[in-house]
Design a protein around this motif. Structure first.
Motif, short mmCIF file in Angstrom:
data_model
loop_
_atom_site.label_atom_id
_atom_site.label_comp_id
_atom_site.label_asym_id
_atom_site.label_seq_id
_atom_site.Cartn_x
_atom_site.Cartn_y
_atom_site.Cartn_z
N GLU A 1 -10.14 -1.11 36.54
CA GLU A 1 -11.57 -0.86 36.76
C GLU A 1 -12.13 0.12 35.73
O GLU A 1 -13.26 -0.04 35.28
CB GLU A 1 -11.79 -0.31 38.18
CG GLU A 1 -13.23 -0.15 38.55
CD GLU A 1 -14.00 -1.46 38.59
OE1 GLU A 1 -15.21 -1.43 38.31
OE2 GLU A 1 -13.40 -2.49 38.87
N ARG B 1 -32.35 -2.68 35.67
CA ARG B 1 -31.63 -3.14 34.49
C ARG B 1 -32.16 -4.49 34.01
O ARG B 1 -32.29 -4.74 32.82
CB ARG B 1 -30.15 -3.23 34.87
CG ARG B 1 -29.27 -3.49 33.78
CD ARG B 1 -28.33 -2.35 33.46
NE ARG B 1 -27.78 -2.76 32.19
CZ ARG B 1 -26.75 -3.54 32.06
NH1 ARG B 1 -26.06 -3.88 33.10
NH2 ARG B 1 -26.37 -3.96 30.88
N VAL C 1 -17.48 -2.63 36.67
CA VAL C 1 -18.37 -3.68 37.17
C VAL C 1 -19.76 -3.38 36.66
O VAL C 1 -20.26 -2.26 36.77
CB VAL C 1 -18.35 -3.73 38.71
CG1 VAL C 1 -19.36 -4.72 39.23
CG2 VAL C 1 -16.96 -4.05 39.20
N ASP C 2 -20.39 -4.37 36.07
CA ASP C 2 -21.72 -4.20 35.51
C ASP C 2 -22.72 -4.75 36.52
O ASP C 2 -22.92 -5.96 36.61
CB ASP C 2 -21.81 -4.95 34.18
CG ASP C 2 -23.06 -4.60 33.40
OD1 ASP C 2 -23.71 -3.60 33.74
OD2 ASP C 2 -23.39 -5.35 32.47
N GLU C 3 -23.31 -3.86 37.28
CA GLU C 3 -24.24 -4.30 38.31
C GLU C 3 -25.60 -4.61 37.69
O GLU C 3 -26.09 -3.88 36.84
CB GLU C 3 -24.39 -3.23 39.37
CG GLU C 3 -23.10 -3.02 40.15
CD GLU C 3 -23.29 -2.06 41.29
OE1 GLU C 3 -24.41 -1.97 41.83
OE2 GLU C 3 -22.30 -1.41 41.64
N MET C 4 -26.15 -5.70 38.10
CA MET C 4 -27.45 -6.12 37.59
C MET C 4 -28.53 -5.65 38.57
O MET C 4 -28.99 -6.40 39.42
CB MET C 4 -27.48 -7.65 37.44
CG MET C 4 -26.53 -8.18 36.40
SD MET C 4 -26.83 -7.51 34.75
CE MET C 4 -28.36 -8.27 34.35
N SER C 5 -28.89 -4.39 38.43
CA SER C 5 -29.92 -3.84 39.29
C SER C 5 -31.28 -4.36 38.82
O SER C 5 -31.44 -4.77 37.66
CB SER C 5 -29.90 -2.31 39.21
OG SER C 5 -30.28 -1.88 37.92
#
Length: 191
Positions: A96, A108, A101-105
């Motif tokens: 990790e 963003r 982890v690339d969160e798509m807020s």
């Protein structure tokens, strides 16, 4: 018996060799622990015992201990060859921390759309021929020579158009970043 599991013996194979191999497990572990990563020691010991078990009937082994450690040395050599062939040292574990982890807020996504809009505006501000050359080279991944042939210009002209486009995009996007940073600082000032 290897690792507590009875194994069938090949016809003509001396039972003493297999039994001796099992007797030398602690010595094999010590041998491998000095020469290989701790995580690989048990696998290497098992490989030695499997090679002894698979041994075709042959003349009796007079020096069982010497034979076992010769097999152990060959196991290490073979493992080293496989590791080099597979470039094992170049591999890394998927952790990790290395691959967060690339969160798509929503924020963003909005920032990404704004950046794309700025790039498109900067591209559209280019002269038609420069924009066309740049798109063919950078987005269509065509070679300079192929673009030159398609547009009927020299390769040198294609190079100049690409450099002009890159310079323009760099300046426009840098200027926009400066405006964004100033605006962000002004909104944070207490008033």
């Amino acid at each position: 018996m290897i690792w507590g599991v009875k194994t069938p013996k090949a016809s003509g194979e001396p039972a003493a060799l297999i039994d001796s191999g099992a007797r030398f497990i602690p010595a094999l572990r010590a041998f491998f622990s000095r020469r290989a990563p701790a995580a690989d020691v048990e696998d290497l010991v098992q490989e030695v015992l499997l090679r002894i078990q698979k041994r075709q009937p042959a003349p009796a082994v007079n020096n069982v201990e010497g034979y076992l450690f010769e097999v152990a040395a060959n196991v290490l050599i073979d493992r080293g060859r496989r590791d080099r062939t597979r470039r094992r040292s170049d591999h890394c574990e998927l952790q990790e921390t290395h691959h967060p982890v690339d969160e798509m807020s929503p924020e963003r996504v909005l920032q990404g759309r704004e950046q794309v809009a700025r790039v498109m505006a900067a591209l559209n501000a280019l002269p038609e021929r420069t924009r066309r050359v740049f798109i063919l080279v950078r987005f269509e991944e065509m070679s300079y020579k192929l673009v030159a042939q398609r547009l009927g210009v020299s390769v040198s002209a294609v190079e100049k158009h690409v450099m002009k486009a890159l310079r323009h995009l760099h300046e426009r996007l840098r200027d926009q970043d400066d405006v964004d940073n100033v605006g962000a600082r002004e909104t944070r000032r207490p008033g």
